[in-house]
Design an enzyme around this catalytic site. Structure first.
Site, PDB file in Angstrom:
ATOM      1  N   SER A 179       7.904 -51.785 -19.894  1.00  0.00           N
ATOM      2  CA  SER A 179       6.457 -51.751 -19.650  1.00  0.00           C
ATOM      3  C   SER A 179       5.795 -53.048 -20.130  1.00  0.00           C
ATOM      4  O   SER A 179       4.908 -53.596 -19.465  1.00  0.00           O
ATOM      5  CB  SER A 179       5.823 -50.580 -20.400  1.00  0.00           C
ATOM      6  OG  SER A 179       6.282 -49.368 -19.878  1.00  0.00           O
ATOM      7  N   ARG A 189       3.960 -56.240 -17.911  1.00  0.00           N
ATOM      8  CA  ARG A 189       2.564 -56.616 -18.186  1.00  0.00           C
ATOM      9  C   ARG A 189       2.452 -58.082 -18.573  1.00  0.00           C
ATOM     10  O   ARG A 189       1.486 -58.759 -18.201  1.00  0.00           O
ATOM     11  CB  ARG A 189       1.984 -55.700 -19.273  1.00  0.00           C
ATOM     12  CG  ARG A 189       1.668 -54.290 -18.728  1.00  0.00           C
ATOM     13  CD  ARG A 189       1.549 -53.278 -19.843  1.00  0.00           C
ATOM     14  NE  ARG A 189       1.079 -51.971 -19.384  1.00  0.00           N
ATOM     15  CZ  ARG A 189       1.841 -51.045 -18.780  1.00  0.00           C
ATOM     16  NH1 ARG A 189       3.116 -51.290 -18.507  1.00  0.00           N
ATOM     17  NH2 ARG A 189       1.332 -49.884 -18.422  1.00  0.00           N
ATOM     18  N   GLY A 196       7.845 -48.301  -9.867  1.00  0.00           N
ATOM     19  CA  GLY A 196       6.514 -47.697  -9.794  1.00  0.00           C
ATOM     20  C   GLY A 196       5.494 -48.507 -10.570  1.00  0.00           C
ATOM     21  O   GLY A 196       4.332 -48.626 -10.156  1.00  0.00           O
ATOM     22  N   SER A 245      -1.577 -40.952 -17.100  1.00  0.00           N
ATOM     23  CA  SER A 245      -0.664 -41.930 -16.495  1.00  0.00           C
ATOM     24  C   SER A 245      -1.115 -43.328 -16.847  1.00  0.00           C
ATOM     25  O   SER A 245      -2.207 -43.760 -16.469  1.00  0.00           O
ATOM     26  CB  SER A 245      -0.643 -41.766 -14.972  1.00  0.00           C
ATOM     27  OG  SER A 245      -0.129 -42.944 -14.376  1.00  0.00           O
ATOM     28  N   GLN A 269       0.136 -45.948 -15.641  1.00  0.00           N
ATOM     29  CA  GLN A 269       0.122 -46.775 -14.437  1.00  0.00           C
ATOM     30  C   GLN A 269      -1.226 -46.655 -13.729  1.00  0.00           C
ATOM     31  O   GLN A 269      -1.789 -47.649 -13.281  1.00  0.00           O
ATOM     32  CB  GLN A 269       1.272 -46.369 -13.513  1.00  0.00           C
ATOM     33  CG  GLN A 269       2.629 -46.678 -14.152  1.00  0.00           C
ATOM     34  CD  GLN A 269       3.805 -46.301 -13.282  1.00  0.00           C
ATOM     35  OE1 GLN A 269       3.636 -45.764 -12.184  1.00  0.00           O
ATOM     36  NE2 GLN A 269       5.002 -46.572 -13.754  1.00  0.00           N
ATOM     37  N   ASP A 296       9.571 -40.578 -20.355  1.00  0.00           N
ATOM     38  CA  ASP A 296      10.786 -41.186 -19.793  1.00  0.00           C
ATOM     39  C   ASP A 296      12.038 -40.782 -20.569  1.00  0.00           C
ATOM     40  O   ASP A 296      13.161 -41.042 -20.121  1.00  0.00           O
ATOM     41  CB  ASP A 296      10.663 -42.719 -19.789  1.00  0.00           C
ATOM     42  CG  ASP A 296       9.614 -43.201 -18.800  1.00  0.00           C
ATOM     43  OD1 ASP A 296       9.233 -42.435 -17.895  1.00  0.00           O
ATOM     44  OD2 ASP A 296       9.163 -44.357 -18.935  1.00  0.00           O
ATOM     45  N   ARG A 313      13.124 -35.316 -11.753  1.00  0.00           N
ATOM     46  CA  ARG A 313      13.968 -35.215 -12.955  1.00  0.00           C
ATOM     47  C   ARG A 313      14.094 -33.786 -13.488  1.00  0.00           C
ATOM     48  O   ARG A 313      15.015 -33.530 -14.266  1.00  0.00           O
ATOM     49  CB  ARG A 313      13.443 -36.179 -14.039  1.00  0.00           C
ATOM     50  CG  ARG A 313      13.715 -37.624 -13.667  1.00  0.00           C
ATOM     51  CD  ARG A 313      13.243 -38.606 -14.723  1.00  0.00           C
ATOM     52  NE  ARG A 313      13.599 -39.976 -14.328  1.00  0.00           N
ATOM     53  CZ  ARG A 313      13.060 -41.063 -14.848  1.00  0.00           C
ATOM     54  NH1 ARG A 313      12.140 -40.979 -15.797  1.00  0.00           N
ATOM     55  NH2 ARG A 313      13.446 -42.267 -14.442  1.00  0.00           N
TER      56      ARG A 313
END
Ligand code: S3P
Length: 437
Positions: free
Chosen positions: A20, A24, A91, A175, A177, A323, A354
């Site tokens: 992540s 970024r 994603g 989220s 994202q 995750d 998942r």
């Protein structure tokens, strides 16, 4: 790839950089002024997709040996892409870049692999359209030869930047994202932009954007940002990814006679749910040398074999370990008693479904697991046996079931083990090195 039981794991390792944070660093560096230097950069397929996309938008980026140099173009310096932006399996690339593209005076088209083409993008189209951008999904069956509109809510899609307005978006899902896409678009808006989440998701965007000079603030589960005026290139030192460390945490706890020291792990409280859950299960786990690096909390994590008990995980901890749920489910199969995982519907829209994929593979190995609508229930303590794992080409499934196979009787094999390159290219070598001979 075949795996058999190992009787002990001992030693030290540093896991690759946080996925992540690596994404970024490239994205914010691209729209900052001057140079951004990222060390500890994750050279996994997902972050390489982010680099390739920004190169297509005219940004010069050099990357080698865990270091990336991003020659920033400033907030308004990107150029219309030379072709389709290929987001691969990522994603994070798709959703975050869309927030930036929403503020550009040109159209971009994004596409990715078979998994990305199934993942929901409506969750970013809604707030970014409300801000003034427009999106059009394209028919995947004929793309790129023909460009026909579709209402799939998925990639491939076109995004046309607009004149953006600040909004207060109340997101139905926790989220990072979605939150990050809206905050990045907020850099280009004409007023304050806010995002409120039902529970706080990972806050790397807020932390790192503040380091680049953005006017960003947080109050509980609400993050706010003011537009521009400019970001300044930074030096970023990326900590090890706790999501990658999680496989070694699980091995160290579950395999007898094990002791593993994982150095330089990011332990941001919005990401440390796996540590909290492992402690709750009775795990012998200690954080050493806690410090802050590039605005992120970091520690060395020492794990030793433990007898584990089942737990219930749900509510606000879920975004902090989302995750890690595949490997947590494997750990639960080795624990005595019942583990209940709930409030984790989001698992269905990750790189694979998942809930289904973890449940099927655990069952194939002899575990007692019941999938539910928002998680699963695992009756732990039954010895696992080897099986052929169907990974659905999902990196986290392959690594979680490698942990399972290393503590199971007989042989475990995988339909695809190469998918680990998405987030942890040297995973199997690191496993091999720590397996005591
Ligand atoms: C990520 C956010 C999470 C996580 C993903 C990385 C990020 O996704 O599952 O692996 O870097 O912002 P969601 O925002 O969809 O929960």
């Amino acid at each position: 790839m075949e795996i058999t039981k190992k009787h002990s794991f001992r030693g030290e390792l540093s896991v690759p950089g946080d996925k992540s944070i690596s994404h970024r660093g490239v994205m914010f560096g691209a729209i900052a002024e001057g140079l951004t230097e990222i060390t500890g950069f994750l050279e996994g397929a997902d972050c390489l997709s982010t680099i390739a996309c920004f190169q297509k938008l005219g940004v010069e980026i050099e990357q080698a040996g865990g270091r990336a140099l991003v020659h920033g173009k400033g907030l308004h310096g990107l150029s219309a892409p030379s072709g389709v932006l290929d987001v691969g399996n990522s994603g994070t690339t798709t959703r975050l870049i869309s927030g930036i593209l929403a503020g550009q005076p040109f159209e971009s088209v994004l596409d990715g692999d078979a998994s990305i083409r199934k993942r929901p993008m409506g969750r970013i189209f809604t707030p970014l359209s409300e801000m003034g951008a427009s999106f059009q999904c394209l028919d995947a069956a004929s793309f790129p030869e023909a460009r026909r509109a579709a209402d799939s809510g998925c990639a491939p899609f076109a995004v046309r930047g607009g004149h953006l307005h600040g909004i207060h978006y109340r997101s139905p899902i926790a989220s990072a994202q979605v939150k990050s896409a809206v905050l990045l678009a907020g850099l280009y808006a004409d007023g304050v932009t806010k995002v409120t989440e039902p529970a706080l998701s990972r806050n790397h965007t807020e932390r790192m954007l503040a380091g680049f000079g953005a006017e960003v603030s947080s109050d509980g589960a609400t993050a706010s940002i003011l537009p521009g005026p400019k970001l300044e290139g930074q030096r970023i030192c990326v900590p090890g990814d706790i999501s990658s460390a999680a496989y070694f945490i699980a091995l160290g706890l579950a395999v007898p006679n094990s002791e593993i020291l994982i150095r330089n792990v990011g332990v941001n409280p919005t990401r440390d749910g796996i540590i909290r859950a492992a402690l709750d299960m009775g795990g012998d786990l200690t954080l050493l040398n806690e410090r802050e690096v590039s605005g992120e909390p970091v520690a060395d994590v020492l794990v030793r074999s433990s007898s584990l008990r089942g737990i219930t995980v749900g509510g606000p901890i879920i975004p902090a370990l989302i995750d890690e749920i595949p490997v947590l489910a494997v750990l639960a199969a080795f624990a005595e008693g019942t583990t209940v995982i709930r409030d984790a519907q989001e698992l269905k829209v990750k790189e694979s479904d998942r809930i289904a994929v973890v449940s099927e593979n655990l069952k194939a190995m002899g575990a007692d697991v019941t999938p539910t609508d928002d998680g699963m229930v695992i009756q732990g303590g039954k010895p696992l046996h080897g099986a052929r794992i169907q990974t659905a080409h999902d990196h986290r499934i392959a690594m979680a079931f490698c942990v399972a196979g290393l503590n199971a009787d007989g042989e475990t094999s995988f339909d695809d083990s190469a998918c680990v390159t998405v987030s942890y290219p040297s995973f199997f070598e690191d496993i091999e090195r720590l397996a005591a001979r």
